[in-house]
Design an enzyme around this catalytic site. Structure first.
Site, PDB file in Angstrom:
ATOM      1  N   TYR A  33       3.105 -46.618  17.289  1.00 33.30           N
ATOM      2  CA  TYR A  33       4.276 -47.015  16.512  1.00 33.30           C
ATOM      3  C   TYR A  33       4.426 -48.546  16.501  1.00 33.30           C
ATOM      4  CZ  TYR A  33       9.097 -47.615  15.059  1.00 33.30           C
ATOM      5  OH  TYR A  33      10.225 -48.024  14.417  1.00 33.30           O
ATOM      6  N   PHE A  35       2.173 -50.707  17.011  1.00 35.19           N
ATOM      7  CA  PHE A  35       1.067 -51.265  16.233  1.00 35.19           C
ATOM      8  C   PHE A  35       1.398 -51.218  14.738  1.00 35.19           C
ATOM      9  CE2 PHE A  35      -2.862 -51.121  13.862  1.00 35.19           C
ATOM     10  CZ  PHE A  35      -3.630 -52.100  14.475  1.00 35.19           C
ATOM     11  N   SER A  81     -38.380 -48.637  10.521  1.00 34.02           N
ATOM     12  CA  SER A  81     -38.204 -47.301  11.108  1.00 34.02           C
ATOM     13  C   SER A  81     -38.638 -47.372  12.560  1.00 34.02           C
ATOM     14  CB  SER A  81     -39.104 -46.285  10.430  1.00 34.02           C
ATOM     15  OG  SER A  81     -38.731 -46.077   9.138  1.00 34.02           O
ATOM     16  N   GLU A 112     -31.947 -46.723  25.291  1.00 30.12           N
ATOM     17  CA  GLU A 112     -30.664 -46.504  24.627  1.00 30.12           C
ATOM     18  C   GLU A 112     -30.668 -45.122  24.009  1.00 30.12           C
ATOM     19  OE1 GLU A 112     -30.091 -49.636  21.665  1.00 30.12           O
ATOM     20  OE2 GLU A 112     -31.275 -50.918  22.978  1.00 30.12           O
ATOM     21  N   LYS A 114     -30.309 -42.657  20.826  1.00 34.61           N
ATOM     22  CA  LYS A 114     -30.541 -42.768  19.391  1.00 34.61           C
ATOM     23  C   LYS A 114     -29.375 -42.075  18.691  1.00 34.61           C
ATOM     24  CE  LYS A 114     -34.312 -42.414  16.056  1.00 34.61           C
ATOM     25  NZ  LYS A 114     -33.659 -41.728  14.933  1.00 34.61           N
ATOM     26  N   ASP A 116     -27.057 -40.634  15.905  1.00 32.14           N
ATOM     27  CA  ASP A 116     -27.428 -39.945  14.672  1.00 32.14           C
ATOM     28  C   ASP A 116     -26.355 -40.142  13.609  1.00 32.14           C
ATOM     29  OD1 ASP A 116     -29.078 -38.508  13.109  1.00 32.14           O
ATOM     30  OD2 ASP A 116     -28.552 -36.548  13.929  1.00 32.14           O
ATOM     31  N   GLU A 171     -25.381 -48.241  13.857  1.00 26.55           N
ATOM     32  CA  GLU A 171     -25.331 -46.923  13.239  1.00 26.55           C
ATOM     33  C   GLU A 171     -23.866 -46.555  13.017  1.00 26.55           C
ATOM     34  OE1 GLU A 171     -28.444 -45.815  12.920  1.00 26.55           O
ATOM     35  OE2 GLU A 171     -28.249 -43.680  12.475  1.00 26.55           O
ATOM     36  N   TYR A 223     -26.784 -51.957  18.129  1.00 30.47           N
ATOM     37  CA  TYR A 223     -27.901 -51.958  19.072  1.00 30.47           C
ATOM     38  C   TYR A 223     -28.862 -53.129  18.952  1.00 30.47           C
ATOM     39  CZ  TYR A 223     -29.963 -49.667  14.995  1.00 30.47           C
ATOM     40  OH  TYR A 223     -30.358 -49.368  13.734  1.00 30.47           O
ATOM     41  N   LYS A 286     -37.122 -49.504  24.360  1.00 31.71           N
ATOM     42  CA  LYS A 286     -37.510 -50.798  23.809  1.00 31.71           C
ATOM     43  C   LYS A 286     -38.054 -51.700  24.912  1.00 31.71           C
ATOM     44  CE  LYS A 286     -33.853 -50.385  20.404  1.00 31.71           C
ATOM     45  NZ  LYS A 286     -32.505 -50.781  20.003  1.00 31.71           N
ATOM     46  N   LYS A 310     -37.716 -38.088  20.644  1.00 27.56           N
ATOM     47  CA  LYS A 310     -36.794 -37.158  19.992  1.00 27.56           C
ATOM     48  C   LYS A 310     -36.495 -35.964  20.879  1.00 27.56           C
ATOM     49  CE  LYS A 310     -36.298 -38.689  15.659  1.00 27.56           C
ATOM     50  NZ  LYS A 310     -36.139 -37.973  14.478  1.00 27.56           N
ATOM     51  N   CYS A 404      -6.876  -6.263   7.689  1.00 24.43           N
ATOM     52  CA  CYS A 404      -6.645  -7.284   8.709  1.00 24.43           C
ATOM     53  C   CYS A 404      -6.744  -6.687  10.115  1.00 24.43           C
ATOM     54  CB  CYS A 404      -5.267  -7.906   8.511  1.00 24.43           C
ATOM     55  SG  CYS A 404      -4.856  -9.104   9.781  1.00 24.43           S
ATOM     56  N   CYS A 407      -3.041  -6.879  11.737  1.00 26.82           N
ATOM     57  CA  CYS A 407      -1.860  -6.187  11.223  1.00 26.82           C
ATOM     58  C   CYS A 407      -2.182  -5.046  10.259  1.00 26.82           C
ATOM     59  CB  CYS A 407      -0.911  -7.186  10.555  1.00 26.82           C
ATOM     60  SG  CYS A 407      -1.510  -7.748   8.956  1.00 26.82           S
ATOM     61  N   CYS A 422      -5.637 -12.473   4.750  1.00 25.55           N
ATOM     62  CA  CYS A 422      -4.643 -11.438   4.991  1.00 25.55           C
ATOM     63  C   CYS A 422      -3.355 -11.906   4.316  1.00 25.55           C
ATOM     64  CB  CYS A 422      -4.400 -11.240   6.485  1.00 25.55           C
ATOM     65  SG  CYS A 422      -2.897 -10.288   6.808  1.00 25.55           S
ATOM     66  N   CYS A 428       2.142 -10.898  10.071  1.00 25.79           N
ATOM     67  CA  CYS A 428       0.865 -10.876  10.788  1.00 25.79           C
ATOM     68  C   CYS A 428       0.949 -11.854  11.981  1.00 25.79           C
ATOM     69  CB  CYS A 428      -0.221 -11.294   9.804  1.00 25.79           C
ATOM     70  SG  CYS A 428      -1.886 -11.189  10.432  1.00 25.79           S
TER      71      CYS A 428
HETATM   72  P1  AMP Z   1     -35.905 -43.111  11.905  1.00 23.56           P
HETATM   73  O1  AMP Z   1     -34.844 -43.045  10.852  1.00 23.56           O
HETATM   74  O2  AMP Z   1     -36.203 -41.790  12.563  1.00 23.56           O
HETATM   75  O3  AMP Z   1     -37.105 -43.881  11.477  1.00 23.56           O
HETATM   76  O4  AMP Z   1     -35.250 -43.937  13.109  1.00 23.56           O
HETATM   77  C1  AMP Z   1     -34.869 -45.264  12.931  1.00 23.56           C
HETATM   78  C2  AMP Z   1     -33.395 -45.351  12.892  1.00 23.56           C
HETATM   79  O5  AMP Z   1     -32.817 -44.967  14.117  1.00 23.56           O
HETATM   80  C3  AMP Z   1     -32.936 -46.750  12.711  1.00 23.56           C
HETATM   81  O6  AMP Z   1     -32.865 -47.080  11.351  1.00 23.56           O
HETATM   82  C4  AMP Z   1     -31.587 -46.768  13.332  1.00 23.56           C
HETATM   83  O7  AMP Z   1     -30.598 -46.663  12.340  1.00 23.56           O
HETATM   84  C5  AMP Z   1     -31.528 -45.516  14.170  1.00 23.56           C
HETATM   85  N1  AMP Z   1     -31.076 -45.779  15.551  1.00 23.56           N
HETATM   86  C6  AMP Z   1     -30.104 -45.078  16.176  1.00 23.56           C
HETATM   87  N2  AMP Z   1     -29.892 -45.537  17.404  1.00 23.56           N
HETATM   88  C7  AMP Z   1     -30.724 -46.581  17.592  1.00 23.56           C
HETATM   89  C8  AMP Z   1     -30.950 -47.476  18.675  1.00 23.56           C
HETATM   90  N3  AMP Z   1     -30.280 -47.377  19.836  1.00 23.56           N
HETATM   91  N4  AMP Z   1     -31.871 -48.436  18.500  1.00 23.56           N
HETATM   92  C9  AMP Z   1     -32.567 -48.541  17.339  1.00 23.56           C
HETATM   93  N5  AMP Z   1     -32.395 -47.721  16.280  1.00 23.56           N
HETATM   94  C10 AMP Z   1     -31.483 -46.746  16.395  1.00 23.56           C
HETATM   95 ZN    ZN Z   2      -2.819  -9.702   9.063  1.00 28.50          ZN
END
Ligand code: AMP
Ligand code: ZN
Length: 665
Positions: A33, A35, A81, A112, A114, A116, A171, A223, A286, A310, A404, A407, A422, A428
């Site tokens: 609030y 904020f 990549s 680190e 990865k 998603d 990411e 990262y 890395k 992976k 249902c 009920c 339902c 219900c």
């Molecule tokens: P890929 O898409 O399988 O070729 O994996 C590469 C992608 O992994 C990069 O483009 C990053 O966006 C992602 N990624 C996620 N976490 C990390 C991380 N800790 N370090 C480097 N890349 C990362």
């Molecule tokens: Zn019901």
């Protein structure tokens, strides 16, 4: 004048710190609030004093700018990549190759997670975010700066001793609880849920309306820093520095000096990754020294100094013992697979979602089948297929329930909808308690001292059977209940009493009218101003309100045609709940734009698009998204789309600036 500038600067700095505490450090020091109040003050000052505009102001977090076409930007340094590996042997091979190139030196590694989500590259100059670009094909991506600015964990202004100019990569992820909440809301509003957090995160980056992006609980995890003459010599140090400058850099990263340590890190997270708030699909290893990284260089596709390990796809097979059916607050039926317990992704899985009748038919899943279960982004795992080789010859196709389970009422299914319902909404049990639970929830009546389980208990004990009954509860009725101490009873009663101050639009949302989510409730409250007017509106009148479609209108009319609902509403009115907009809310509204229709296009300086639209609606005007002969004015900002411009010119619709519009008020 000086005072105002000082105040604006101070507010910006303060809000920046609170943002950092909340979204980066997960350690807020003021209430939501407080904020919001500070943010409102800053917004108002910025509106009155556009001369102090700042592209890094925290007010930009709410979004509003709309992008029709995202500009293509060439990455100053390519976004590579990563090579993938799936076994310890592959990891060992990689290490050997590295050691061969680097010679006889000690090599350490930063491990680190990865993350998603969707890759992003952020450019900073003099401590300010100047650009955010998607990975695209690695050489060039899309400029999504306006959208990225709405993500609270992306600092717009850095702190500490940052380099003058650099890019930082990371990411964009959608944390699991936020994703689940988004889907819950979609379900409540009768929309199909999103499939998984990753696709939703990357889809969010390309939304045209940044105000919509602002509403999504996205996060940015960083990262890697790239640039010339950087003030660090290792990957690990880079992460620490980035954290100091204000970025969100997960602290699980670990410096490892042997393959054993790397493998331990991998095994640990393979097992524990589901305890993380967001999805990960592996570990990135890395080479730690930046000098070593430089010596190793890149292949055509990826750095030689990094490797992704992976995690294995997490599937298991088990026997489906029984299909049961859950009834939600809106009466929606969800089929659930009850499984022979099986270990999956470090947890024992006993239940999986089957979504709806179509899904059961598509998979042809039957009780007694051996099924494959997968744990994706959803909290509850899902069934992805049947092992037909193990099906019992006597097994019979699943007959979806027709009544249902709670009920006994015959289920209904609207054309074009996936879910069965339902229709017995007033009799219900799970619908009754579900509705009360929705009513007391944080975004609705926010009743302190009352939780979902207590609602079920009160219902079971016969003390409440609808949300109006909450207002009759007394301490004497509550005290005999199990686990109800005097203090809890008092809190409950006073929490209920306090909720009579909650504003009309939230009461309206709390009523739980199907398809009337938070936003729709606000729209209806604004358009009708009080419940009497709303309850008398016809379906046609309702659909004339901006963004109210047939489905919502029909549902609203149906709600007010139900005598039980009217009776409950009358009681709530008698208990003193807010059923009309407050004086203050009404004061900001006029009818000066009545009968006029506006199209807002482009980017504005004084107000965001959302604010402009709100002003139009508050003053009785109508906002429409496309230009037609019925449009009265087009409010044109910078970068207005050329096709809109031509259309307005052809139809002879006057185009006005934001200042001209403000003058109309
Ligand atoms: P890929 O898409 O399988 O070729 O994996 C590469 C992608 O992994 C990069 O483009 C990053 O966006 C992602 N990624 C996620 N976490 C990390 C991380 N800790 N370090 C480097 N890349 C990362
Ligand atoms: Zn019901």
């Amino acid at each position: 004048m000086l005072d105002i500038k000082t105040r604006i600067t101070a507010l910006r700095q303060e809000l920046r710190e609170h943002n950092h505490n909340y979204y980066v450090l997960d350690a807020p020091v003021i209430s939501d609030y407080d904020f919001d109040m500070k943010l409102k003050e800053l917004q108002e000052l910025e509106r009155l004093h556009p001369e102090f505009q700042d592209p890094s102001s925290p007010t930009l977090r709410v979004g509003g700018a709309v992008t029709k076409n995202f500009n293509t930007v060439v990455h100053e340094q390519r976004m590579y990549s990563l090579d993938n590996s799936y076994s310890k042997d592959e990891l060992l091979d990689w290490e050997k190759r590295i050691q061969r190139i680097l010679g006889d030196v000690a090599v350490t590694f930063t491990c680190e997670l990865k993350y998603d989500g969707a890759s992003i590259s952020l450019s900073y100059e003099n401590g300010q975010l100047v650009r955010a670009v998607t990975r695209g094909d690695g050489f060039q991506g899309d400029d999504v700066t306006t959208n990225i600015k709405t993500i609270r964990s992306v600092p717009l202004q850095l702190q500490g001793d940052y380099p003058v100019k650099f890019d930082i990569r990371g990411e964009i992820v959608l944390p699991l609880d936020g994703f689940a909440k988004m889907n819950e809301e979609r379900k409540e509003n009768g929309e199909d849920p999103y499939m998984n957090p990753r696709n939703t995160a990357s889809g969010s980056l390309k939304l045209q309306d940044s105000a919509l992006v602002a509403q999504r609980p996205l996060e940015c995890l960083l990262y890697s820093v790239v640039g010339r003459a950087l003030p660090m010599s290792s990957q690990f140090e880079m992460l620490e520095k980035a954290r100091d400058w204000g970025f969100k850099v997960p602290t699980v990263a670990k410096l490892c000096s042997s393959t054993e340590e790397v493998m331990n890190f991998i095994s640990h997270w393979d097992l524990h990754r589901h305890e993380l708030p967001y999805e990960t699909d592996g570990v990135v290893i890395k080479v730690n020294s930046l000098q070593h990284q430089e010596e190793l260089g890149y292949t055509a596709k990826s750095p030689r100094w990094a490797l992704a390990y992976k995690f294995k796809a997490e599937q298991a097979s088990t026997v489906l013992n029984e299909i049961t059916y859950q009834v939600g607050r809106t009466g929606a039926i969800t089929p659930v697979a009850n499984l022979e317990p099986v270990l999956l992704a470090g947890t024992t899985v006993k239940r999986a979602s089957l979504h709806n009748a179509d899904q059961i038919e598509k998979l042809d899943v039957r009780e007694g089948d051996t099924v494959f279960v997968e744990k994706g982004g959803e909290i509850i795992p899902k069934i992805i297929g049947v092992d037909f080789s193990r099906r019992d010859v006597d097994s019979a196709a699943t007959n979806y329930i027709t009544t249902c389970p709670e009920c006994g009422t015959t289920l209904e299914r609207q054309p074009g909808e996936a879910q069965h319902f339902c229709p017995n909404d007033t009799g219900c049990p799970p619908q009754i308690t579900g509705r009360i639970q929705h009513f007391i929830s944080r975004k609705a009546m926010d009743i302190e001292g009352l939780g979902g389980e207590t609602v079920e208990l009160l219902f079971k004990e016969g003390l409440i059977s609808n949300y109006a009954d909450l207002y009759t509860l007394t301490r004497e009725q509550l005290l005999p209940l199990e686990r109800m101490a005097e203090k809890s009873a008092d809190n409950l009663v006073s929490g209920v009493a306090a909720s009579t101050k909650i504003p009309f639009e939230r009461v309206l949302f709390g009523l739980g009218i199907r398809y009337v989510g938070e936003t729709v409730a606000k729209k209806l409250a604004k358009a009708y101003k009080n419940i009497e007017a709303l309850s008398q509106a016809s379906q046609e009148q309702l659909t004339a309100v901006d963004e109210i479609g047939d489905r919502i209108a029909e549902s609203v009319v149906k709600f007010f045609n139900n005598p039980t609902n009217i009776e409950i509403l009358d009681r709530l009115k008698a208990y003193g709940l807010q059923f009309s907009l407050s004086e203050e809310q009404l004061e900001n509204q006029t009818e000066v734009l009545k009968g006029q229709s506006f199209v807002v296009s482009g980017v504005f300086i004084r107000l965001s698009r959302t604010e402009l639209k709100k002003l139009i609606e508050d003053n009785g005007g109508k906002v429409s998204s496309s230009i037609s002969s019925k449009t009265s004015f087009v409010i044109a900002g910078d970068n207005m789309g050329p096709s809109k411009k031509t259309k307005a010119e052809t139809l002879g619709i006057p185009m006005i600036s934001e200042d001209e519009f403000l003058a109309m008020l």
